[in-house]
Design a protein around this motif. Structure first.
Motif, mmCIF file in Angstrom:
data_model
loop_
_atom_site.group_PDB
_atom_site.id
_atom_site.type_symbol
_atom_site.label_atom_id
_atom_site.label_comp_id
_atom_site.label_asym_id
_atom_site.label_seq_id
_atom_site.Cartn_x
_atom_site.Cartn_y
_atom_site.Cartn_z
ATOM 1 N N SER A 1 104.748 31.526 -76.330
ATOM 2 C CA SER A 1 104.676 31.604 -74.871
ATOM 3 C C SER A 1 104.767 30.214 -74.267
ATOM 4 O O SER A 1 104.036 29.297 -74.673
ATOM 5 N N GLN B 1 95.972 36.939 -68.283
ATOM 6 C CA GLN B 1 96.238 37.460 -69.610
ATOM 7 C C GLN B 1 97.012 38.771 -69.505
ATOM 8 O O GLN B 1 96.599 39.680 -68.775
ATOM 9 N N LYS B 2 98.126 38.840 -70.239
ATOM 10 C CA LYS B 2 98.908 40.076 -70.195
ATOM 11 C C LYS B 2 98.104 41.239 -70.757
ATOM 12 O O LYS B 2 97.180 41.059 -71.569
ATOM 13 N N GLU C 1 95.904 31.576 -63.820
ATOM 14 C CA GLU C 1 95.711 32.017 -65.199
ATOM 15 C C GLU C 1 95.629 33.538 -65.224
ATOM 16 O O GLU C 1 94.964 34.150 -64.388
ATOM 17 N N THR D 1 104.183 27.470 -71.405
ATOM 18 C CA THR D 1 103.140 27.199 -70.412
ATOM 19 C C THR D 1 103.797 26.877 -69.071
ATOM 20 O O THR D 1 104.618 25.959 -68.975
ATOM 21 N N ASP E 1 108.344 34.294 -72.690
ATOM 22 C CA ASP E 1 108.056 34.415 -74.119
ATOM 23 C C ASP E 1 109.330 34.286 -74.947
ATOM 24 O O ASP E 1 110.427 34.648 -74.508
ATOM 25 N N ALA F 1 102.484 39.833 -67.343
ATOM 26 C CA ALA F 1 102.230 38.461 -66.892
ATOM 27 C C ALA F 1 103.474 37.797 -66.318
ATOM 28 O O ALA F 1 103.600 36.572 -66.343
#
Length: 531
Positions: A300, A310-311, A308, A302, A324, A518
């Motif tokens: 992944s 989280q998937k 912030e 940045t 990704d 995400a």
């Protein structure tokens, strides 16, 4: 009076069974000398036939009584200006029970440069008279085809390492060219013996081989993988003696049941049979390449300056978003046998059966070691851009067309489409003071660009930019209506708690939303406070 039976025999003194009747009739003649009682051979009980192909000049006679003292023979070719020899001293062998063998001396063929071909033979036999057998002499003639040369083959093994998948035509056998029909192979067989299990597999059986033949490999048994001995065995039409002739006839009729060990000792045919045996070592490879140490994950990237998050994904899937990179690594195992290298064709297949879409990545690997590491990583050119739910398979095929298909137990869900935000509206353009600001703002959005399976609740955030400074992102909650597929939905949020009564000038508000994968997208609205 003596009774005579004429049969052919080999030069190794082997004979047919004495209690076995001759198999066929012949027009070969036997006559007594002048002054003696006339007699003849029973034409309905004779062997061999006229123009039988023999591997040596040899005959067998049976006397009811009496002994033989001397035998000579004449031999000539029907062709003009060819061999014509007279009064050649023959060899006599008392075989017991009234049987006598007459044959040419062992050095006769080389000494007289005897070639294969058609010949007439006349035997002159002198006997020792007795009161019961007054015979003094007699003669017998017959026609033969002499063939003392074994068949020869041009052997080409196209694939020294074979499998049952690509075994077709891996051996090519061609009899060497000859003008003589006697050189036609009467029977040819090809078989393999597994070095480890000692199993024997008959690959090829055929009669009357006069042109090239192709042999394939099919055992139906996976345990045949490994080293094997390949044998090619063939014999021609030459008849060594009645006993072996009968055995060869049985082999020709059913080679799977007849005992080849009676006509082959070790790697060679017994003397008198014009036979050829070829032995080669081959490798049978029915094992496809193997996969081990399989690792499927993602890298992944940045992304700065976004919240912030989280998937949200299931345990049975790997979820890829637009930031990704899919990464697949594993070890490939493949036996090289006697080769310096082997080629393995590799495919990584991602298949979305729901949308009937497949993405295949193809590679060809030259393996120089029995175990090699392979790694696949998405690049800009090799990226799965189409959203979907994919099964992942690794397919490998070696040079022998052995195929391995390894299917991953999880799915790869690709969601690289962010929510669509059409606009952000604070409903302010220019207000004189803080108290004139609207209490809430609205973000307009949808998820129509996403496939239905990837639509989800959206996690939304806002932040303020004032005097070139940006605040931290602040969550404004979850939007749930757009996942139903509506053309456009509005989501209201409060923002005044991020303002100060002393603010004046231009203020920019950012509003953005994450989907479950995400993927994040945002837009802005701005307004002015004061004169």
């Amino acid at each position: 009076m003596a009774a005579f039976i004429l049969v052919a025999c080999s030069s190794d003194n082997s004979v047919s069974s004495k209690d076995e009747s001759p198999a066929s009739s012949s027009s070969n003649g036997i006559e007594s000398s002048a002054g003696q009682s006339e007699f003849s051979l029973d034409f309905d009980d004779r062997w061999p036939d006229l123009y039988t192909t023999l591997s040596s000049i040899c005959s067998e006679y049976h006397f009811a009584e009496g002994e033989i003292s001397e035998v000579t023979f004449d031999i000539w070719s029907p062709e003009a200006n060819k061999l014509n020899l007279k009064n050649v001293k023959g060899e006599i062998t008392d075989m017991g029970n009234g049987w006598w063998k007459f044959s040419a001396p062992s050095d006769f063929y080389e000494k007289n440069k005897i070639e294969d071909g058609d010949y007439q033979i006349q035997w002159y036999i002198k006997g020792k008279p007795s009161k019961d057998s007054p015979l003094d002499s007699t003669s017998a003639s017959h026609s033969i085809v002499l063939d003392r040369v074994s068949p020869e083959y041009e052997l080409t093994i196209h694939k020294p390492v074979v499998s049952q998948e690509n075994g077709l035509h891996f051996i090519q056998i061609a009899p060497k060219e000859t003008e003589q029909a006697s050189k036609i192979t009467r029977f040819l067989r090809v078989f393999a013996v597994n070095k480890e299990t000692k199993d024997t597999l008959v690959l090829f059986n055929t009669r009357n081989v006069f042109s090239e033949k192709f042999v394939n490999f099919k055992s139906g048994k996976s345990e045949w993988s490994g080293a094997a001995d390949l044998y090619i065995q063939g014999f021609d039409n030459a008849t060594p003696n009645r006993e072996l002739s009968n055995l060869l006839s049985k082999i020709e009729k059913d080679s799977t049941k007849s005992p080849w060990s009676d006509v082959i000792h070790g790697d060679s045919f017994v003397e008198g049979i014009n036979g050829t045996t070829i032995h080669k070592e081959i490798f049978i490879d029915d094992a496809p390449p193997a996969v081990s140490a399989l690792k499927i994950d993602l890298i992944s990237a940045t992304i700065d300056d976004i919240p912030e998050f989280q998937k949200i994904q299931g345990d049975d899937e790997l979820l890829l978003n637009k930031n990704d990179t899919l990464n697949i690594s594993f070890d490939i195992s493949k036996k090289l046998f006697d080769q310096e290298s082997t080629i393995v064709d590799l495919q990584i297949i991602l298949n979305d059966s729901i949308r009937d879409y497949k993405r295949t990545f193809e590679y060809q690997l030259a393996m120089k070691d029995s175990v090699e590491h392979f790694e696949f990583k998405e690049t800009e050119d090799e990226q799965i851009r189409r959203d979907g739910i994919y099964s992942l398979s690794i397919v490998m095929k070696d040079e022998r067309e052995n195929v391995l298909t390894h299917s991953w137990s999880k799915t790869v869900r690709v969601d690289r489409t962010a929510p669509s935000i059409m606009g952000v509206e604070t409903w302010n353009v220019q207000v004189p003071e803080f108290s004139e600001l609207h209490d809430s703002a609205t973000v307009f959005l949808n998820q129509l660009g996403d496939i239905e399976e990837n639509r989800s609740d959206l996690s939304c955030f806002i932040r303020k930019q004032y005097n070139q400074e940006k605040s931290a992102w602040k969550s404004i909650g979850t939007e749930s209506k757009s996942k139903t597929g509506v053309d456009q939905t509005s989501y209201q949020f409060e923002y005044l708690d991020m303002m100060s009564e002393s603010d004046s000038g231009t203020v920019i508000f950012y509003a953005g939303c994450f989907d479950a994968a995400a993927n994040f997208y945002w837009k802005t609205d701005f307004f002015s406070i004061g004169e």
